[in-house]
Design a protein around this motif. Sequence first.
Motif, PDB file in Angstrom:
ATOM      1  N   ASP A 262       6.552  -6.113  -5.511  1.00 37.66           N
ATOM      2  CA  ASP A 262       5.292  -6.474  -6.146  1.00 37.66           C
ATOM      3  C   ASP A 262       4.745  -5.279  -6.919  1.00 37.66           C
ATOM      4  O   ASP A 262       4.663  -4.166  -6.390  1.00 37.66           O
ATOM      5  N   LYS A 263       4.338  -5.498  -8.169  1.00 40.46           N
ATOM      6  CA  LYS A 263       3.840  -4.413  -9.017  1.00 40.46           C
ATOM      7  C   LYS A 263       2.539  -3.839  -8.480  1.00 40.46           C
ATOM      8  O   LYS A 263       2.314  -2.620  -8.536  1.00 40.46           O
ATOM      9  N   LEU A 264       1.665  -4.692  -7.971  1.00 37.47           N
ATOM     10  CA  LEU A 264       0.405  -4.211  -7.430  1.00 37.47           C
ATOM     11  C   LEU A 264       0.642  -3.292  -6.239  1.00 37.47           C
ATOM     12  O   LEU A 264       0.031  -2.226  -6.123  1.00 37.47           O
ATOM     13  N   VAL A 265       1.555  -3.676  -5.365  1.00 39.21           N
ATOM     14  CA  VAL A 265       1.883  -2.865  -4.189  1.00 39.21           C
ATOM     15  C   VAL A 265       2.491  -1.537  -4.624  1.00 39.21           C
ATOM     16  O   VAL A 265       2.107  -0.463  -4.140  1.00 39.21           O
ATOM     17  N   SER A 266       3.456  -1.591  -5.541  1.00 41.01           N
ATOM     18  CA  SER A 266       4.121  -0.370  -5.999  1.00 41.01           C
ATOM     19  C   SER A 266       3.133   0.604  -6.627  1.00 41.01           C
ATOM     20  O   SER A 266       3.206   1.815  -6.403  1.00 41.01           O
ATOM     21  N   HIS A 267       2.198   0.073  -7.413  1.00 40.83           N
ATOM     22  CA  HIS A 267       1.207   0.929  -8.064  1.00 40.83           C
ATOM     23  C   HIS A 267       0.312   1.608  -7.032  1.00 40.83           C
ATOM     24  O   HIS A 267       0.009   2.812  -7.143  1.00 40.83           O
ATOM     25  N   ALA A 268      -0.122   0.872  -6.024  1.00 40.06           N
ATOM     26  CA  ALA A 268      -0.985   1.448  -4.989  1.00 40.06           C
ATOM     27  C   ALA A 268      -0.269   2.555  -4.224  1.00 40.06           C
ATOM     28  O   ALA A 268      -0.860   3.605  -3.926  1.00 40.06           O
ATOM     29  N   ILE A 269       1.006   2.356  -3.912  1.00 39.35           N
ATOM     30  CA  ILE A 269       1.751   3.360  -3.150  1.00 39.35           C
ATOM     31  C   ILE A 269       2.013   4.594  -4.009  1.00 39.35           C
ATOM     32  O   ILE A 269       1.900   5.733  -3.528  1.00 39.35           O
ATOM     33  N   ARG A 270       2.349   4.398  -5.276  1.00 38.86           N
ATOM     34  CA  ARG A 270       2.557   5.550  -6.164  1.00 38.86           C
ATOM     35  C   ARG A 270       1.282   6.386  -6.265  1.00 38.86           C
ATOM     36  O   ARG A 270       1.328   7.619  -6.274  1.00 38.86           O
ATOM     37  N   ARG A 271       0.135   5.710  -6.332  1.00 41.52           N
ATOM     38  CA  ARG A 271      -1.139   6.433  -6.394  1.00 41.52           C
ATOM     39  C   ARG A 271      -1.396   7.233  -5.122  1.00 41.52           C
ATOM     40  O   ARG A 271      -1.947   8.337  -5.173  1.00 41.52           O
ATOM     41  N   GLU A 306       8.371 -12.331  -5.416  1.00 43.33           N
ATOM     42  CA  GLU A 306       7.049 -11.964  -5.916  1.00 43.33           C
ATOM     43  C   GLU A 306       5.976 -12.751  -5.171  1.00 43.33           C
ATOM     44  O   GLU A 306       6.195 -13.888  -4.762  1.00 43.33           O
ATOM     45  N   VAL A 307       4.828 -12.121  -5.002  1.00 44.43           N
ATOM     46  CA  VAL A 307       3.690 -12.796  -4.384  1.00 44.43           C
ATOM     47  C   VAL A 307       2.452 -12.529  -5.242  1.00 44.43           C
ATOM     48  O   VAL A 307       2.451 -11.642  -6.094  1.00 44.43           O
ATOM     49  N   ARG A 308       1.417 -13.299  -4.990  1.00 44.13           N
ATOM     50  CA  ARG A 308       0.155 -13.101  -5.691  1.00 44.13           C
ATOM     51  C   ARG A 308      -0.960 -13.113  -4.654  1.00 44.13           C
ATOM     52  O   ARG A 308      -1.094 -14.070  -3.899  1.00 44.13           O
ATOM     53  N   PHE A 309      -1.734 -12.024  -4.627  1.00 45.58           N
ATOM     54  CA  PHE A 309      -2.822 -11.907  -3.658  1.00 45.58           C
ATOM     55  C   PHE A 309      -4.105 -12.507  -4.233  1.00 45.58           C
ATOM     56  O   PHE A 309      -4.434 -12.278  -5.401  1.00 45.58           O
ATOM     57  N   GLU A 311      -7.140 -11.738  -3.328  1.00 45.04           N
ATOM     58  CA  GLU A 311      -8.048 -10.608  -3.557  1.00 45.04           C
ATOM     59  C   GLU A 311      -7.192  -9.393  -3.904  1.00 45.04           C
ATOM     60  O   GLU A 311      -7.048  -8.464  -3.105  1.00 45.04           O
ATOM     61  N   GLY A 312      -6.645  -9.401  -5.111  1.00 43.32           N
ATOM     62  CA  GLY A 312      -5.715  -8.357  -5.502  1.00 43.32           C
ATOM     63  C   GLY A 312      -6.308  -6.962  -5.469  1.00 43.32           C
ATOM     64  O   GLY A 312      -5.670  -6.019  -5.003  1.00 43.32           O
ATOM     65  N   ARG A 313      -7.544  -6.827  -5.945  1.00 40.23           N
ATOM     66  CA  ARG A 313      -8.161  -5.498  -5.982  1.00 40.23           C
ATOM     67  C   ARG A 313      -8.422  -4.975  -4.577  1.00 40.23           C
ATOM     68  O   ARG A 313      -8.241  -3.790  -4.296  1.00 40.23           O
ATOM     69  N   LEU A 314      -8.849  -5.850  -3.681  1.00 38.70           N
ATOM     70  CA  LEU A 314      -9.083  -5.446  -2.295  1.00 38.70           C
ATOM     71  C   LEU A 314      -7.792  -4.957  -1.656  1.00 38.70           C
ATOM     72  O   LEU A 314      -7.763  -3.905  -1.002  1.00 38.70           O
ATOM     73  N   VAL A 315      -6.697  -5.706  -1.846  1.00 43.10           N
ATOM     74  CA  VAL A 315      -5.402  -5.320  -1.264  1.00 43.10           C
ATOM     75  C   VAL A 315      -4.933  -3.996  -1.858  1.00 43.10           C
ATOM     76  O   VAL A 315      -4.471  -3.101  -1.138  1.00 43.10           O
ATOM     77  N   HIS A 316      -5.043  -3.863  -3.178  1.00 38.98           N
ATOM     78  CA  HIS A 316      -4.614  -2.637  -3.846  1.00 38.98           C
ATOM     79  C   HIS A 316      -5.374  -1.425  -3.303  1.00 38.98           C
ATOM     80  O   HIS A 316      -4.771  -0.404  -2.929  1.00 38.98           O
ATOM     81  N   ASP A 317      -6.703  -1.531  -3.227  1.00 37.40           N
ATOM     82  CA  ASP A 317      -7.510  -0.404  -2.767  1.00 37.40           C
ATOM     83  C   ASP A 317      -7.254  -0.107  -1.294  1.00 37.40           C
ATOM     84  O   ASP A 317      -7.236   1.062  -0.881  1.00 37.40           O
ATOM     85  N   TYR A 318      -7.052  -1.163  -0.506  1.00 36.17           N
ATOM     86  CA  TYR A 318      -6.787  -0.959   0.920  1.00 36.17           C
ATOM     87  C   TYR A 318      -5.469  -0.206   1.120  1.00 36.17           C
ATOM     88  O   TYR A 318      -5.397   0.749   1.912  1.00 36.17           O
ATOM     89  N   LEU A 319      -4.425  -0.615   0.403  1.00 37.26           N
ATOM     90  CA  LEU A 319      -3.135   0.071   0.516  1.00 37.26           C
ATOM     91  C   LEU A 319      -3.256   1.527   0.092  1.00 37.26           C
ATOM     92  O   LEU A 319      -2.782   2.445   0.778  1.00 37.26           O
ATOM     93  N   PHE A 320      -3.898   1.751  -1.059  1.00 42.73           N
ATOM     94  CA  PHE A 320      -4.023   3.118  -1.575  1.00 42.73           C
ATOM     95  C   PHE A 320      -4.798   4.000  -0.609  1.00 42.73           C
ATOM     96  O   PHE A 320      -4.344   5.087  -0.229  1.00 42.73           O
ATOM     97  N   ARG A 321      -5.977   3.542  -0.196  1.00 43.84           N
ATOM     98  CA  ARG A 321      -6.828   4.386   0.644  1.00 43.84           C
ATOM     99  C   ARG A 321      -6.186   4.665   2.001  1.00 43.84           C
ATOM    100  O   ARG A 321      -6.274   5.770   2.526  1.00 43.84           O
ATOM    101  N   THR A 322      -5.564   3.653   2.580  1.00 41.03           N
ATOM    102  CA  THR A 322      -4.932   3.846   3.891  1.00 41.03           C
ATOM    103  C   THR A 322      -3.795   4.849   3.816  1.00 41.03           C
ATOM    104  O   THR A 322      -3.737   5.816   4.588  1.00 41.03           O
TER     105      THR A 322
END
Length: 596
Positions: A262-271, A306-309, A311-322
């Motif tokens: 998932d692109k959203l997941v990959s972006h959060a982890i790279r950040r 592929e999946v679609r969340f 609340e995409g922004r919530l998931v992205h920020d949660y992954l990044f911050r954690t």
Amino acid sequence: MSHRIHALPSQLVNQIAAGEVVERPASVIKELVENSLDAGARLVDVDVQQGGIKRMRVQDDGQGIAREDLPLALSRHATSKVASLADLEGITSMGFRGEALPSIASVSRLSLISRERNAEQAWQIDGEDADPLPAAHPVGTSVDVRDLFYNTPARRKFLKTEKTEFRHLELVLRRLALARFDVGFSLSHNGRQVFSARPADDARSREKRIVELLGQAFIDNSLRFEHEAAGLRLWGWIGLPTFSRSQADMQHFFVNGRMVRDKLVSHAIRRAYQDVLYHGRHPAYLLYLELRPQLVDVNVHPTKHEVRFREGRLVHDYLFRTLHQVLADARPEDVLEGDPGNPPMRRSPGTDNQSGNSPIPVREEKAAYQPSLAWQMPAPRAHRQDRPGPPPAVSDQEESAQNPPLGYALAQLHGIFILAQNQAGLVLVDMHAAHERITYERMKLALAGQGIRSQPLLVPVVVKASPREVELARENRKWLANLGMEVDVLSKDSLVVRAMPALLEGADAEGLLRDLLADLVTHGSSERLREAMNEVLSTMACHGSVRANRRLALEEMNALLRDIERTERSGQCNHGRPTWVQMSMADLDKLFLRGR
């Protein structure tokens, strides 16, 4: 060619669907094994020949298929997993579309044998138009797929060599084995067993499976953690930045047990790794995200990668911050202490809010770092090399103070490296790289405490933009202002930048705004402003850090070691290079052939 509309033959329909579902033998194995998992299997055995091109056989001990359902199992859009839209919106099974088996059967010679738990015998069906016949088989199901793409030679030409196809197939099965620790898996190729993994029901056996599938080095160089907040739970193993890879070949992410890309997941982890990873390197991780099925749509593509969340922004920020905080909280003791094969668990208490605040409490910091003052302070008596041995009985806190993770300095080598002795052996420290990280982190904390100062532009910059970008700028005006960038709307297709962060004096205001808006369109958030300011701080920290050939007293060296132990992300400098390395007594013994 006739232009009249007509219905396609069912065989052709299935072959068209196979173009999306069945790409290569690995795709077949993924679909068949996921069916086994949905059937409640505890053991899945996979046997392939010639990389799966000649034959693939998947046998499980699941609940089996009734005789009357066997023909339906090979029919398009027939499934036992969903019956209504409500079922589809809360799907928990791996498969649900009813396309895999008929698609596979349309491009191969497929045989299906199954026996229900209370049935007197098994039943076999060969191909979609055949009738079930009695057969001998234990409880469970076997699917035998032969001669893949035998009737579609154009597709067969796209297959690679036997070795390449088997490598893809093996990787898929290994990932499935990482997704389901409670299930045993075995794989054989051309009569030779490749791997066998028994069900892993406890932490020790889980880590043993990870070692078998990913290697001991992954466990030794990763942080195990779990965290829960805002209805999301994330757990798993995240590789240390120093264990980075030249390719993204050790990245495994699962959503509710389903492996996804998932692109959203990959972006959060790279950040999360943004200022600790060496340029061009890729992090290693094994992560599991759990959330309510209603919050994620898995019906995006037939392959279900592929999946679609919702609340995409919530998931992205949660992954990044954690993940960002897990990496930030890593200290030398986390890398050095405990069993080599059992790194310490990092647990963080979650908060159940959905605000923009970090879900993990940030470690309380001391006052801003002052290198010259810190290094002039005399070391505590316990820091000196001539300190007396520990008293007969000491508390854990006293023992920890007397035996810090990085030990005590012995000497300085060529004015560049610090040599220190700790309980494990010898520690080598790059003093400039370590001091650079310490200074950088202190400057970031100071900036966060004082806020971001904005500086008005002498000549405001007008930026042409699309209506969507103008609306995004309007919606995020306050957020931009908090980061020191003042942006106003001039018209439906133009914006004006009136102020920039003082740290970014002289930066390209138009280019930066366009990049920010592009991030907002794609990911719903952006860290470009903060990253740009961090780059400035990194440069300042590099120039302000201790240079090579500066002679340090033992007290100064020990003060630097203690600062490394206290500082976030201190294992790497601002450019991702390691700041210190450990050589154990066993490593030193090997160098001198001791014990042989």
